[in-house]
Design a protein around this motif. Sequence first.
Motif, PDB file in Angstrom:
ATOM      1  N   LYS A  39       0.832  -1.199   0.000  1.00 18.55           N
ATOM      2  CA  LYS A  39       0.000   0.000   0.000  1.00 18.55           C
ATOM      3  C   LYS A  39       0.867   1.250   0.000  1.00 18.55           C
ATOM      4  CE  LYS A  39      -3.611  -2.113   2.923  1.00 18.55           C
ATOM      5  NZ  LYS A  39      -4.399  -1.960   4.168  1.00 18.55           N
ATOM      6  N   GLN A  40       0.412   2.250  -0.712  1.00 17.07           N
ATOM      7  CA  GLN A  40       1.005   3.583  -0.643  1.00 17.07           C
ATOM      8  C   GLN A  40       0.259   4.375   0.419  1.00 17.07           C
ATOM      9  OE1 GLN A  40       3.647   4.770  -2.584  1.00 17.07           O
ATOM     10  NE2 GLN A  40       3.610   6.605  -1.298  1.00 17.07           N
ATOM     11  N   PHE A  41       0.986   4.929   1.387  1.00 13.26           N
ATOM     12  CA  PHE A  41       0.309   5.614   2.482  1.00 13.26           C
ATOM     13  C   PHE A  41      -0.482   6.824   1.979  1.00 13.26           C
ATOM     14  CE2 PHE A  41       0.055   9.005   5.619  1.00 13.26           C
ATOM     15  CZ  PHE A  41      -0.592   8.338   6.652  1.00 13.26           C
ATOM     16  N   ARG A  42      -1.706   6.929   2.475  1.00 15.29           N
ATOM     17  CA  ARG A  42      -2.502   8.140   2.253  1.00 15.29           C
ATOM     18  C   ARG A  42      -3.678   8.133   3.229  1.00 15.29           C
ATOM     19  NH1 ARG A  42      -7.277   7.085  -0.470  1.00 15.29           N
ATOM     20  NH2 ARG A  42      -7.348   5.141  -1.693  1.00 15.29           N
ATOM     21  N   PRO A  43      -4.111   9.311   3.652  1.00 14.62           N
ATOM     22  CA  PRO A  43      -5.338   9.401   4.447  1.00 14.62           C
ATOM     23  C   PRO A  43      -6.541   9.081   3.569  1.00 14.62           C
ATOM     24  CG  PRO A  43      -3.982  11.384   4.664  1.00 14.62           C
ATOM     25  CD  PRO A  43      -3.444  10.608   3.506  1.00 14.62           C
ATOM     26  N   LYS A  44      -7.554   8.468   4.155  1.00 11.43           N
ATOM     27  CA  LYS A  44      -8.788   8.230   3.411  1.00 11.43           C
ATOM     28  C   LYS A  44      -9.662   9.483   3.480  1.00 11.43           C
ATOM     29  CE  LYS A  44     -10.657   4.100   3.312  1.00 11.43           C
ATOM     30  NZ  LYS A  44     -11.252   2.793   3.706  1.00 11.43           N
TER      31      LYS A  44
END
Length: 294
Positions: A39-44
Amino acid sequence: MDYVGRIYRPPSEAHSLLLQVTLGCSHNRCVYCDMYRDKQFRPKPWETIEADLREAAAAGRKGFRSDKVFLCDGDALILGQRRLLQILAGIREHLPWVTRVGTYGDTRSVGRKSVEALGELRAAGLGIVYHGMETGSPAVLERIDKGGTRPELITMADKLRAAGLTHSVIVLLGIGGVALSQEHARETAEALTRMDPPFVGALTTTVVPGTPLWEMQTRGEFQLPSKFRMLEELREIVAHSEFSRCRFSSNHASNYVPLRGTLPQDKAAMLSVLDEIIARGDERLLKPEHLRRL
């Protein structure tokens, strides 16, 4: 619920509603971990989170509810204060029966927040922060690319305590390898004594194919200690950690000997169990490998 990829949570959150508010881990460099490498980190987006809360609320009205929520993925606490408060407010609005919210946290996410900001999160419903410390050894922390220092570990514990947040610490037996096994156990016990958390869970290192640790092992740069040597590490940590009051457990699926007790009062009993098993050296006393598959 909008779950993306594999979802992980601490063993004690087995019956919690899992609310995925970020994807992946913003650090994602720990050499032993493969949990978020896909996964590539990002806020949902808030709209996605709120839709999940509405879905959980509808299920709750039908009787399918939990009084605890765990925020996923790897380090939801890294989110900004405004977004975290928005999420906690959304939980209160849509799931009024929830009594506690938990999340993973580390030296980076806690270090970025003041005691006052952490206290604001506690007042909004955050109750517990699970912290994969893994080791108290500076040399091992650097080797596993943990992204924090020993002084930062202690500062993190102090800040969480001052903010009124429960701190649950995870340590990894065997993560120092054969070369740093003794140092890892001794300095982990010393760090835990300084941190004095109310909960500690010991897990056993599993070398996962495809991780940097697996590559280090393949090159001969890392050798996992024997089963009984890792039990000796556990004994060292139990014997030499001094707590005010700590619920200490090694009952994770990865462990060869499941133990649970309150320290310091159960220390003698826990050490007696470990001493007998170590002295006998009989693998039949250990959890079979097929029961440790994670």
